[in-house]
Scaffold this active site. Sequence first.
Site, PDB file in Angstrom:
ATOM      1  N   LYS A 122      20.727  95.287  17.800  1.00  0.00           N
ATOM      2  CA  LYS A 122      22.192  95.305  17.710  1.00  0.00           C
ATOM      3  C   LYS A 122      22.758  94.188  18.581  1.00  0.00           C
ATOM      4  O   LYS A 122      22.233  93.920  19.660  1.00  0.00           O
ATOM      5  CB  LYS A 122      22.728  96.662  18.182  1.00  0.00           C
ATOM      6  CG  LYS A 122      24.259  96.735  18.245  1.00  0.00           C
ATOM      7  CD  LYS A 122      24.769  98.161  18.331  1.00  0.00           C
ATOM      8  CE  LYS A 122      24.804  98.753  19.710  1.00  0.00           C
ATOM      9  NZ  LYS A 122      25.660  98.021  20.673  1.00  0.00           N
ATOM     10  N   GLU A 189      33.388 100.567  18.026  1.00  0.00           N
ATOM     11  CA  GLU A 189      33.646 101.232  19.312  1.00  0.00           C
ATOM     12  C   GLU A 189      35.125 101.160  19.666  1.00  0.00           C
ATOM     13  O   GLU A 189      35.732 100.071  19.667  1.00  0.00           O
ATOM     14  CB  GLU A 189      32.803 100.568  20.418  1.00  0.00           C
ATOM     15  CG  GLU A 189      33.046 101.198  21.788  1.00  0.00           C
ATOM     16  CD  GLU A 189      32.016 100.818  22.842  1.00  0.00           C
ATOM     17  OE1 GLU A 189      31.049 100.098  22.520  1.00  0.00           O
ATOM     18  OE2 GLU A 189      32.179 101.252  23.985  1.00  0.00           O
TER      19      GLU A 189
HETATM   20  O1  KIV Z   1      25.050 100.232  24.929  1.00  0.00           O
HETATM   21  C1  KIV Z   1      25.411 101.235  24.304  1.00  0.00           C
HETATM   22  O2  KIV Z   1      25.112 102.380  24.648  1.00  0.00           O
HETATM   23  C2  KIV Z   1      26.231 101.021  23.117  1.00  0.00           C
HETATM   24  C3  KIV Z   1      26.973 102.217  22.588  1.00  0.00           C
HETATM   25  C4  KIV Z   1      28.131 102.500  23.458  1.00  0.00           C
HETATM   26  C5  KIV Z   1      27.369 102.028  21.159  1.00  0.00           C
HETATM   27  O3  KIV Z   1      26.332  99.936  22.624  1.00  0.00           O
END
Ligand code: KIV
Length: 271
Positions: A122, A189
């Site tokens: 991600k 988010e």
């Molecule tokens: O780093 C994380 O936990 C995240 C979530 C808040 C989606 O990116």
Amino acid sequence: MRQTTYGSTPKPLTVNELIAMKQRGEKITCLTAYDASFSALIDKVGIDMMLVGDSLGMVIQGHDTTLPVTINDMVYHARSVSTARRRAFVIADLPFMSYNTPVVAAKNAAKLMQVGGVQMVKLEGPRIDVVRFLVDQGIPVCGHLGLLPQLINQLGSYKVQGKEPVDAAKIIADAHQLQQAGAGLLVLECVPAVLARDISAQLSIPVIGIGAGVDCDGQVLVLYDMLNIGIGKRPRFSKNFMQDAPTIEGAIDAYHQAVKQSRFPTAEHSF
Ligand code: KIV
């Protein structure tokens, strides 16, 4: 090529199975995880996805932001989580400055997949060039729009994004571009619930919300927030699932059921 199955070990979910869940209207559950014990417990409850988030910089390492987290930190925690999971789909964050060019991103994403054992990486923001390059190399990518914690020094505070029509339109356009570039999932988010609802309806890829209302295709929370063991104040969009549960497993199961049945998040946890 013949697929190998080892005894009764379930195979991890695939991104295509997550897309099928969206298509049939089944909510996708996700929690962050950072170690093997929680990974095994979350997986046992039946949570569909685990995110090895760079939030570990705050909840594990005790920093004020996610910025100090390194790719080696991420690989270490990703490996612990993926070693213990059986069914859940595992994603890991590319941390701050680990994807500033497509080639650097590919090198770091490869570490997360080859050593960390994750199925997808991600990255924050509309980095369309990077997403397209990674997907072309066979690296599945999850986008992340709305509040981008890695930009905290530009944003000034962790506030709701996309409230003004011009900002909402930009997030919608970025979401479409990420999907077109090949992103397989999108995290939204801290955005208004109506904006997240519209984006979820417009995209064919699953949209996973955090502080983004109940109409996303799935939900994610930071594990330590929902277990009420975080260091600072729990964000408004999270909920203390330990309140009515006798055990940690019970709290995780209560979250799983609440998301599957669209009972979480409520208006109280949305913007
Ligand atoms: O780093 C994380 O936990 C995240 C979530 C808040 C989606 O990116």
